[in-house]
Design an enzyme around this catalytic site. Structure first.
Site, PDB file in Angstrom:
ATOM      1  N   SER A 116       0.863  -1.196   0.000  1.00 37.23           N
ATOM      2  CA  SER A 116       0.000   0.000   0.000  1.00 37.23           C
ATOM      3  C   SER A 116       0.891   1.235   0.000  1.00 37.23           C
ATOM      4  O   SER A 116       2.041   1.177   0.444  1.00 37.23           O
ATOM      5  CB  SER A 116      -0.862   0.024   1.259  1.00 37.23           C
ATOM      6  OG  SER A 116      -1.533   1.257   1.385  1.00 37.23           O
ATOM      7  N   TYR A 166      -1.860   0.073  10.801  1.00 39.77           N
ATOM      8  CA  TYR A 166      -2.040  -0.335   9.396  1.00 39.77           C
ATOM      9  C   TYR A 166      -0.776  -0.001   8.601  1.00 39.77           C
ATOM     10  O   TYR A 166      -0.264  -0.841   7.848  1.00 39.77           O
ATOM     11  CB  TYR A 166      -3.280   0.341   8.787  1.00 39.77           C
ATOM     12  CG  TYR A 166      -3.490  -0.068   7.339  1.00 39.77           C
ATOM     13  CD1 TYR A 166      -3.826  -1.382   7.004  1.00 39.77           C
ATOM     14  CD2 TYR A 166      -3.318   0.851   6.298  1.00 39.77           C
ATOM     15  CE1 TYR A 166      -3.990  -1.770   5.679  1.00 39.77           C
ATOM     16  CE2 TYR A 166      -3.484   0.472   4.968  1.00 39.77           C
ATOM     17  CZ  TYR A 166      -3.818  -0.846   4.667  1.00 39.77           C
ATOM     18  OH  TYR A 166      -3.970  -1.234   3.353  1.00 39.77           O
ATOM     19  N   VAL A 187      -8.278   2.843  -3.252  1.00 43.53           N
ATOM     20  CA  VAL A 187      -9.045   2.004  -4.172  1.00 43.53           C
ATOM     21  C   VAL A 187     -10.433   1.817  -3.558  1.00 43.53           C
ATOM     22  O   VAL A 187     -10.526   1.425  -2.380  1.00 43.53           O
ATOM     23  CB  VAL A 187      -8.411   0.590  -4.336  1.00 43.53           C
ATOM     24  CG1 VAL A 187      -9.025  -0.146  -5.520  1.00 43.53           C
ATOM     25  CG2 VAL A 187      -6.899   0.660  -4.440  1.00 43.53           C
ATOM     26  N   GLU A 223     -14.334  -2.904  -0.548  1.00 44.63           N
ATOM     27  CA  GLU A 223     -14.951  -3.011   0.787  1.00 44.63           C
ATOM     28  C   GLU A 223     -13.997  -2.518   1.882  1.00 44.63           C
ATOM     29  O   GLU A 223     -14.309  -2.589   3.075  1.00 44.63           O
ATOM     30  CB  GLU A 223     -15.359  -4.467   1.060  1.00 44.63           C
ATOM     31  CG  GLU A 223     -16.499  -4.940   0.181  1.00 44.63           C
ATOM     32  CD  GLU A 223     -16.903  -6.393   0.444  1.00 44.63           C
ATOM     33  OE1 GLU A 223     -16.479  -6.985   1.459  1.00 44.63           O
ATOM     34  OE2 GLU A 223     -17.641  -6.936  -0.388  1.00 44.63           O
TER      35      GLU A 223
HETATM   36  P1  NDP Z   1     -11.628  -5.730   0.431  1.00 42.71           P
HETATM   37  O1  NDP Z   1     -12.108  -5.567   1.843  1.00 42.71           O
HETATM   38  O2  NDP Z   1     -12.576  -5.452  -0.665  1.00 42.71           O
HETATM   39  O3  NDP Z   1     -11.009  -7.185   0.230  1.00 42.71           O
HETATM   40  C1  NDP Z   1     -10.208  -7.786   1.220  1.00 42.71           C
HETATM   41  C2  NDP Z   1     -10.082  -9.265   0.935  1.00 42.71           C
HETATM   42  O4  NDP Z   1      -9.244  -9.848   1.935  1.00 42.71           O
HETATM   43  C3  NDP Z   1     -11.421  -9.968   0.986  1.00 42.71           C
HETATM   44  O5  NDP Z   1     -11.501 -10.888  -0.072  1.00 42.71           O
HETATM   45  C4  NDP Z   1     -11.375 -10.704   2.321  1.00 42.71           C
HETATM   46  O6  NDP Z   1     -12.087 -11.939   2.214  1.00 42.71           O
HETATM   47  C5  NDP Z   1      -9.893 -10.986   2.452  1.00 42.71           C
HETATM   48  N1  NDP Z   1      -9.524 -11.191   3.860  1.00 42.71           N
HETATM   49  C6  NDP Z   1      -9.533 -10.287   4.861  1.00 42.71           C
HETATM   50  N2  NDP Z   1      -9.193 -10.865   6.017  1.00 42.71           N
HETATM   51  C7  NDP Z   1      -8.976 -12.171   5.740  1.00 42.71           C
HETATM   52  C8  NDP Z   1      -8.607 -13.297   6.517  1.00 42.71           C
HETATM   53  N3  NDP Z   1      -8.390 -13.186   7.836  1.00 42.71           N
HETATM   54  N4  NDP Z   1      -8.473 -14.491   5.910  1.00 42.71           N
HETATM   55  C9  NDP Z   1      -8.691 -14.616   4.585  1.00 42.71           C
HETATM   56  N5  NDP Z   1      -9.021 -13.590   3.788  1.00 42.71           N
HETATM   57  C10 NDP Z   1      -9.173 -12.391   4.366  1.00 42.71           C
HETATM   58  O7  NDP Z   1     -10.368  -4.761   0.338  1.00 42.71           O
HETATM   59  P2  NDP Z   1      -9.309  -4.494  -0.842  1.00 42.71           P
HETATM   60  O8  NDP Z   1      -9.613  -5.270  -2.036  1.00 42.71           O
HETATM   61  O9  NDP Z   1      -9.183  -3.031  -0.953  1.00 42.71           O
HETATM   62  O10 NDP Z   1      -7.988  -5.023  -0.138  1.00 42.71           O
HETATM   63  C11 NDP Z   1      -7.128  -5.979  -0.705  1.00 42.71           C
HETATM   64  C12 NDP Z   1      -5.702  -5.652  -0.300  1.00 42.71           C
HETATM   65  O11 NDP Z   1      -5.349  -4.386  -0.845  1.00 42.71           O
HETATM   66  C13 NDP Z   1      -5.469  -5.532   1.204  1.00 42.71           C
HETATM   67  O12 NDP Z   1      -4.231  -6.134   1.512  1.00 42.71           O
HETATM   68  C14 NDP Z   1      -5.399  -4.035   1.436  1.00 42.71           C
HETATM   69  O13 NDP Z   1      -4.643  -3.696   2.558  1.00 42.71           O
HETATM   70  C15 NDP Z   1      -4.735  -3.593   0.148  1.00 42.71           C
HETATM   71  N6  NDP Z   1      -4.895  -2.196  -0.227  1.00 42.71           N
HETATM   72  C16 NDP Z   1      -6.145  -1.641  -0.346  1.00 42.71           C
HETATM   73  C17 NDP Z   1      -6.258  -0.309  -0.712  1.00 42.71           C
HETATM   74  C18 NDP Z   1      -7.568   0.376  -0.780  1.00 42.71           C
HETATM   75  O14 NDP Z   1      -7.602   1.633  -0.758  1.00 42.71           O
HETATM   76  N7  NDP Z   1      -8.683  -0.345  -0.911  1.00 42.71           N
HETATM   77  C19 NDP Z   1      -5.073   0.500  -1.018  1.00 42.71           C
HETATM   78  C20 NDP Z   1      -3.830  -0.186  -0.834  1.00 42.71           C
HETATM   79  C21 NDP Z   1      -3.756  -1.491  -0.487  1.00 42.71           C
HETATM   80  P3  NDP Z   1     -13.095 -12.527   3.307  1.00 42.71           P
HETATM   81  O15 NDP Z   1     -13.718 -11.376   4.017  1.00 42.71           O
HETATM   82  O16 NDP Z   1     -14.058 -13.349   2.491  1.00 42.71           O
HETATM   83  O17 NDP Z   1     -12.222 -13.363   4.156  1.00 42.71           O
HETATM   84  C1  8X3 Z   2      -5.093   1.664   1.711  1.00 43.79           C
HETATM   85  C2  8X3 Z   2      -4.735   3.051   1.316  1.00 43.79           C
HETATM   86  O1  8X3 Z   2      -4.146   5.359   2.238  1.00 43.79           O
HETATM   87  O2  8X3 Z   2      -6.192   4.309   3.033  1.00 43.79           O
HETATM   88  O3  8X3 Z   2      -3.979   0.878   1.899  1.00 43.79           O
HETATM   89  O4  8X3 Z   2      -4.079   3.525   3.783  1.00 43.79           O
HETATM   90  S1  8X3 Z   2      -4.786   4.097   2.671  1.00 43.79           S
END
Ligand code: NDP
Ligand code: 8X3
Length: 252
Positions: free
Chosen positions: A140, A153, A186, A189
């Site tokens: 991230s 985080y 992004v 959820e």
């Molecule tokens: P979402 O919440 O949409 O997706 C997160 C995914 O992670 C879900 O499929 C969830 O599946 C899975 N997950 C969470 N906890 C667990 C667990 N304990 N075991 C197995 N699976 C798990 O978020 P994003 O798509 O945005 O996030 C994906 C990645 O991108 C993360 O690592 C996040 O930190 C990173 N990220 C996101 C950004 C953003 O702004 N959205 C920016 C930068 C990085 P389920 O609940 O079914 O287990």
């Molecule tokens: C998710 C992006 O800036 O909300 O990793 O931490 S931020």
């Protein structure tokens, strides 16, 4: 034989978009997450829209035994994994350390750091035995820059950055590629999870600017995964045009 991609956290957001992108491009896909019904929905979407085969694995990345049992149970013909996308992750809460909730910290550390390690510890020996593989860790911008109330985080994503760099050294002699993709905001959820189900606060995060979509990040993952054998992308920092860094947004 088709290539195989394993994507953790494929039930929503970036992981789901990545699974669909790889499936559209002729990969067989292993999808994981905790929500069975979401895995089933995605599997039938992939099967309807592509010729790819799908293997669903339901486990919590925080549970070392579940991770090992589930990944070791993959049928032999699925163990030739070309690409592992360590995507499962989350932010929980947005507080100062002095007011933070220890449970939130543990969820983030256990998922974003220990979960990524458990999955990698199980899959890397398979890749080494196969003689090929590529690990793509979803970090991230929060792993590059600290921001107010991001403390734990940010720490977990700084850890993902460090683990990516050290993993690359560890597997260097085996010819395995290691990449980090570091996105800015992004719309997924992510904020709903961070704000513990409060949809109004979550929606406000993206007001006034155009955030990235899961598909934008999936494109970067796919690009990094499909270069010639001698080329490795160490990292990609991918941001919305309206976001210069963690704290600077152009909102209208
Ligand atoms: P979402 O919440 O949409 O997706 C997160 C995914 O992670 C879900 O499929 C969830 O599946 C899975 N997950 C969470 N906890 C667990 C667990 N304990 N075991 C197995 N699976 C798990 O978020 P994003 O798509 O945005 O996030 C994906 C990645 O991108 C993360 O690592 C996040 O930190 C990173 N990220 C996101 C950004 C953003 O702004 N959205 C920016 C930068 C990085 P389920 O609940 O079914 O287990
Ligand atoms: C998710 C992006 O800036 O909300 O990793 O931490 S931020």
């Amino acid at each position: 034989m088709k290539k195989i991609a394993l994507i953790t956290g494929a039930t929503s957001g970036i992981g789901k978009a990545t699974a669909l992108k790889f499936a559209e491009n002729n990969y067989d896909i292993i999808i994981t997450g905790r929500r069975t019904e979401k895995l089933e929905e995605l599997a039938s979407e992939i099967e309807k829209t592509s010729n790819s085969k799908v293997l669903q694995l339901c486990f919590d990345v925080r549970n070392k035994q579940e991770v090992e049992d589930s990944l070791q149970s993959i049928p032999e013909n699925w163990k030739k994994i070309n690409v592992l996308v360590n995507n499962a992750g989350l932010a929980v809460g947005l507080n100062t350390i002095q007011e933070g909730e220890v449970d939130d910290w543990e969820r983030m550390i256990d998922t974003n750091v220990k979960g990524l390690l458990y999955v990698s510890r199980t899959i890397l020996p398979m890749m080494i035995e196969n003689g090929f593989g590529h690990v793509i860790n979803i970090g991230s911008i929060a792993g590059k820059e600290a921001y107010a109330n991001g403390n734990v985080y940010c720490a977990t994503k700084f850890a993902v950055d460090a683990l990516t760099k050290t993993m690359r050294i560890d597997v260097l002699k085996h010819g395995i590629k290691v990449t980090a993709i570091h996105p800015g905001a992004v719309e997924t959820e992510f904020s709903l999870v961070r704000f513990k189900g409060n949809a109004e606060i979550a929606k406000n995060v993206y007001n006034g600017f155009t955030p990235l979509k899961g598909e934008d990040v999936a494109d970067a993952v796919f690009y990094a995964a499909n270069l010639p054998l001698h080329v490795n992308i160490n990292e990609i920092v991918i941001m919305p045009t309206a976001q210069a860094s963690t704290g600077y947004f152009h909102k209208v």
